[in-house]
Write a protein that holds these residues in place. Structure first.
Motif, short mmCIF file in Angstrom:
data_model
loop_
_atom_site.label_atom_id
_atom_site.label_comp_id
_atom_site.label_asym_id
_atom_site.label_seq_id
_atom_site.Cartn_x
_atom_site.Cartn_y
_atom_site.Cartn_z
N LEU B 110 0.85 -1.19 0.00
CA LEU B 110 0.00 0.00 0.00
C LEU B 110 0.88 1.24 0.00
O LEU B 110 1.86 1.30 0.74
N ARG B 112 0.82 5.47 0.23
CA ARG B 112 0.03 6.66 0.58
C ARG B 112 0.94 7.86 0.42
O ARG B 112 2.12 7.79 0.76
N ARG B 150 -7.27 -0.55 -6.16
CA ARG B 150 -7.83 0.09 -4.97
C ARG B 150 -7.28 1.50 -4.79
O ARG B 150 -6.63 1.81 -3.80
N LEU B 151 -7.55 2.36 -5.76
CA LEU B 151 -7.12 3.74 -5.65
C LEU B 151 -8.07 4.51 -4.75
O LEU B 151 -9.27 4.21 -4.68
N ALA B 152 -7.52 5.52 -4.09
CA ALA B 152 -8.35 6.39 -3.27
C ALA B 152 -7.85 7.81 -3.42
O ALA B 152 -6.67 8.09 -3.18
N GLU B 156 -12.04 10.89 -1.29
CA GLU B 156 -12.59 9.61 -0.82
C GLU B 156 -12.04 9.26 0.56
O GLU B 156 -12.76 8.78 1.42
N LEU B 157 -10.75 9.49 0.77
CA LEU B 157 -10.17 9.19 2.07
C LEU B 157 -10.74 10.11 3.15
O LEU B 157 -10.93 9.70 4.30
N ALA B 170 -4.07 7.54 -2.00
CA ALA B 170 -3.45 6.24 -1.77
C ALA B 170 -3.79 5.27 -2.88
O ALA B 170 -4.76 5.45 -3.63
N ARG B 172 -2.94 0.76 -4.02
CA ARG B 172 -2.23 -0.48 -3.75
C ARG B 172 -1.53 -0.90 -5.03
O ARG B 172 -2.12 -0.86 -6.12
N PHE B 202 3.55 0.77 2.88
CA PHE B 202 3.17 -0.24 3.87
C PHE B 202 3.24 -1.59 3.18
O PHE B 202 2.38 -1.94 2.36
N LYS B 204 2.43 -4.65 3.51
CA LYS B 204 1.54 -5.37 4.42
C LYS B 204 1.77 -6.87 4.42
O LYS B 204 1.71 -7.51 5.46
#
Lengths: 283, 436
Positions: B110, B112, B150-152, B156-157, B170, B172, B202, B204
């Motif tokens: 991820l 950001r 999974r864009l934001a 949206e955030l 952000a 992924r 991140f 993950k």
């Protein structure tokens, strides 16, 4: 066990047949001035109120929970609301319903009974606390928020994100506070009253699913995005482990919600999937 | 069924259990010496209070409640361990326009990024992730969100209600891209843009963690801060290329810390703590940045952990006065204070069960205002509450703590503090009770 049965028997003998029941709703992080409309929304509050013998025995707290939990604007404000409510209306059977960081502020009062002379009176009047999605062990998202700012000494907090409550909910910070200033987590003495967690386990959003719109679709969609930074069992803001980290688990959301629907961090403060009815019936 | 633990009801009910009424008794008790794993302020220091101390009550308040005998209390708790699978990097707009290398060790990391201000007047310019390009190993550039899932966007955030810094966006990295080095570029940033950006990666799904632990979570003025760090793959320690550590105070002062890599790859971090003026509430932090390797992959990790830096404004004298009667137990714990303040003593009284073992009985707290000099803070445990636990002497005072409430300092933590045997507690009939 034998001691527990004896005490339970005596407890029932002294049962609150004449008890005056009240409810207090305690919001989460943020500086609230109209939590009734802005945080909980009227339909949630009014549904819970129906569980009371006297519908006037309900308060919605408005405090500044952008502060550290021990500050006068936070725990001091909350204590003021609860103390005045208890003493002015003769409440001796108080159920406190908290959401998110409101659980930490309430747990501060319960864990530090000698901090303020009002606290023992408040504690004595509480039946138990129903903590909706409490951030008891903090959240990695608080760490993410704090680490995303640049802390320049010369300009101090002016450049950073000035919200002590977010700072406090970083995971290593909450580990310290749980060890020294708060009770009810693993390895620590228990709280003086029951602290019952309602745990939100997932965020579900789909344009075609009407359940996704309860509490606000955009809010839930945002939480589904932030869930990527958390464990698979999470409500979009908090891992399940944090929500279950203090006190005892009352239930994981899908056990009792209508349609076995999970409660996002936003939905756990709203009239979604029968949560209001569960809380009302608990009174 | 949930059982109410209402103190008033318990005490009222327990009042039906009476304890026989011999005379008051008690006497002085010398506390046990703290163990090596305990926390004890030894030298007192008068704090330099540069800001007005918060108003605190001068009331004396005591409170006690029974505990479940089956409660497990950790009397020698270990400090928190931070395990990080992420890192942060600050870059200029020019660097981001030219391309910034991202390091991942597992698919699906991820990413950001958010703008930050260097001055109060800097404009925060959010970056739409759709405008970014990603260069994969081999040099191919992916555009228009290819290579991302999974864009934001910042909007949206913002809807999530999580207070990310303004302008945070952000995405992924697609799992099909695997792990390794990627070059992130924002080619649409204006050439005259002066903004600074923080990028967070991140990792993950990666087993590689930077584990950081302060050896004590409370450190007193004049003591040496010690911490340890390890870069691991979940099992073995990974070879380190670089590690740095800093101490950050609540008011933003940054001080470099010494690092030393041991033969096994564990890093020891040390630094002296000498500051006496109080920087206000909040915890201090250790920040570490590490670069290492896991096979052919570069591992970058940042980790932080918090601790309390306390000025030892008071300490226990080591003596207590116990008064035992049918009304209850009072334990006046001696305190020597360097400065006036609201001081609190907390402890758990353990009692002996029918199994001959010690079990938690009652938690007792007491706080009062003390002037500089020697005084006492008295724990009070109601006789009915104690009798209702069914636990008998000998009792032990455990998990004894001294706190400076006004300054939010922990000054003392002691696993085993005192043994209260039948001689000291002759005023309490040996746990026997008659039900009327």
């Amino acid at each position: 066990m034998k001691r527990g049965i004896l005490l339970l028997g005596l407890l029932l003998a002294a049962a609150p047949a004449l008890a005056t029941t009240g409810v207090a709703l305690v919001h989460g992080t943020g500086h609230q001035t109209d939590a009734y409309h802005d945080y909980w929304q009227a339909d949630m509050v009014e549904s819970i109120r129906q569980g009371l013998d006297d519908p006037n025995n309900l308060i919605v707290v408005n405090c500044d929970f952008e502060q550290y939990m021990w500050k006068s604007e936070a725990a001091g404000c909350l204590a003021g609301y609860l103390y005045n409510f208890i003493t002015s209306r003769g409440i001796d059977d108080l159920v406190v319903i908290t959401h998110s960081n409101g659980g930490n502020v309430m747990r501060w009062i319960l864990s530090n009974p000698t901090w303020d002379s009002r606290y023992p009176t408040i504690i004595h009047a509480i039946r138990w606390v129903n903590a909706l999605a409490p951030s008891s062990l903090g959240t990695p998202l608080a760490d993410a928020v704090m680490n995303g700012t640049v802390f320049e000494q010369s300009l101090g907090w002016l450049l950073g994100y000035k919200n002590d409550a977010v700072r406090m909910q970083q995971t290593s910070w909450m580990a310290y506070y749980n060890q020294y200033w708060l009770l009810g987590t693993s390895g620590r003495p228990s709280l003086p009253v029951g602290f019952w967690d309602v745990v939100g386990t997932d965020v579900e959003t789909a344009v075609w699913d009407p359940d996704s719109y309860c509490g606000g679709y955009a809010l839930n969609l945002g939480l589904e995005i932030t869930q990527a930074w958390l464990d698979s069992c999470s409500d979009g803001f908090l891992n399940c482990t944090s929500q279950a980290g203090a006190g005892s688990v009352w239930f994981y959301d899908t056990r009792y919600t209508d349609g076995d629907e999970p409660l996002s961090h936003n939905q756990s403060r709203r009239k979604c999937f029968g949560l209001d009815r569960i809380l009302r019936n608990d009174l | 069924m949930r059982i109410t633990r209402n103190i008033v009801a318990l005490i009222a009910a327990a009042a039906l259990i009476t304890v026989a009424l011999p005379a008051e008794a008690g006497g002085p008790v010398h506390l046990l010496a703290p163990a090596a794993s305990d926390l004890a302020a030894r030298e007192l220091v008068v704090p330099v209070e540069t800001t007005a101390a918060p108003a605190v009550s001068h009331d004396t308040v005591t409170f006690a409640w029974p505990l479940d005998a089956g409660t497990t209390i950790d009397l020698a708790p270990a400090p928190h361990v931070t395990a990080s699978r992420e890192y942060w990097q600050r870059v200029s707009a020019a660097e981001l326009r030219a391309g910034v290398t991202l390091y991942t060790t597992a698919p699906g990391a991820l990413v950001r990024l958010n703008p930050v201000r260097q001055t109060l007047t800097d404009e925060l310019v959010a970056i739409d992730p759709h405008s970014l390009t990603i260069a994969v190993p081999g040099g191919r550039k992916l555009r228009d969100a290819e290579g991302m899932s999974r864009l934001a966007t910042a909007d949206e955030l913002a809807q999530a209600g999580v207070p990310f810094p303004a302008g945070t966006s952000a995405f992924r990295l697609s799992e099909r891209l695997g792990a390794g080095k990627f070059v992130l570029q924002a080619p649409d940033l204006p050439e005259d843009a002066t903004a600074t950006y923080v990028i967070n990666v991140f990792d993950k799904a990666s087993p590689a963690e930077l584990r950081l632990q302060a050896l004590r979570d409370v450190v007193f003025t004049g003591e040496t801060l010690q911490a340890r760090a390890e870069l691991t793959d979940g099992g073995a320690v990974l070879p380190l290329e670089e590690i740095r550590a800093e101490l950050v105070s609540p008011d933003g002062e940054v001080t470099p810390l010494e690092t030393s890599v041991g033969a096994g790859g564990t890093v020891t971090i040390t630094g002296a703590l000498t500051r006496r003026e109080l920087p206000g509430p909040g915890l201090w932090e250790i920040h570490t940045t590490a670069v290492g390797h896991m096979g052919d992959l570069t591992v970058r990790r940042d980790a932080r952990t918090a601790f309390s830096y306390a000025v030892p404004t008071a300490r226990l004298t080591g003596d207590a006065e116990v008064t035992a009667s049918p009304a209850g137990l009072e334990i006046a714990v001696g305190v020597e204070a360097a400065a006036p303040g609201r001081y609190e003593v907390r402890a758990v009284l353990f009692g002996t069960g029918d199994d001959g073992q010690l079990h938690p009985a009652v938690r007792a707290d007491a706080a009062t205002w003390l002037q500089a000099g020697t005084g006492a803070v008295s724990l009070e445990i109601d006789g009915a509450t104690l009798a209702a636990t069914g636990l008998k002497p000998p009792f032990e005072l455990r998990d004894l703590r001294l706190m400076d409430q006004g300054r939010m300092f922990v000054l003392h933590r002691q696993a085993r503090a005192a043994v209260l045997d039948r001689n000291v507690l002759a005023g309490l009939r040996d746990g026997e009770a008659e039900l009327h």
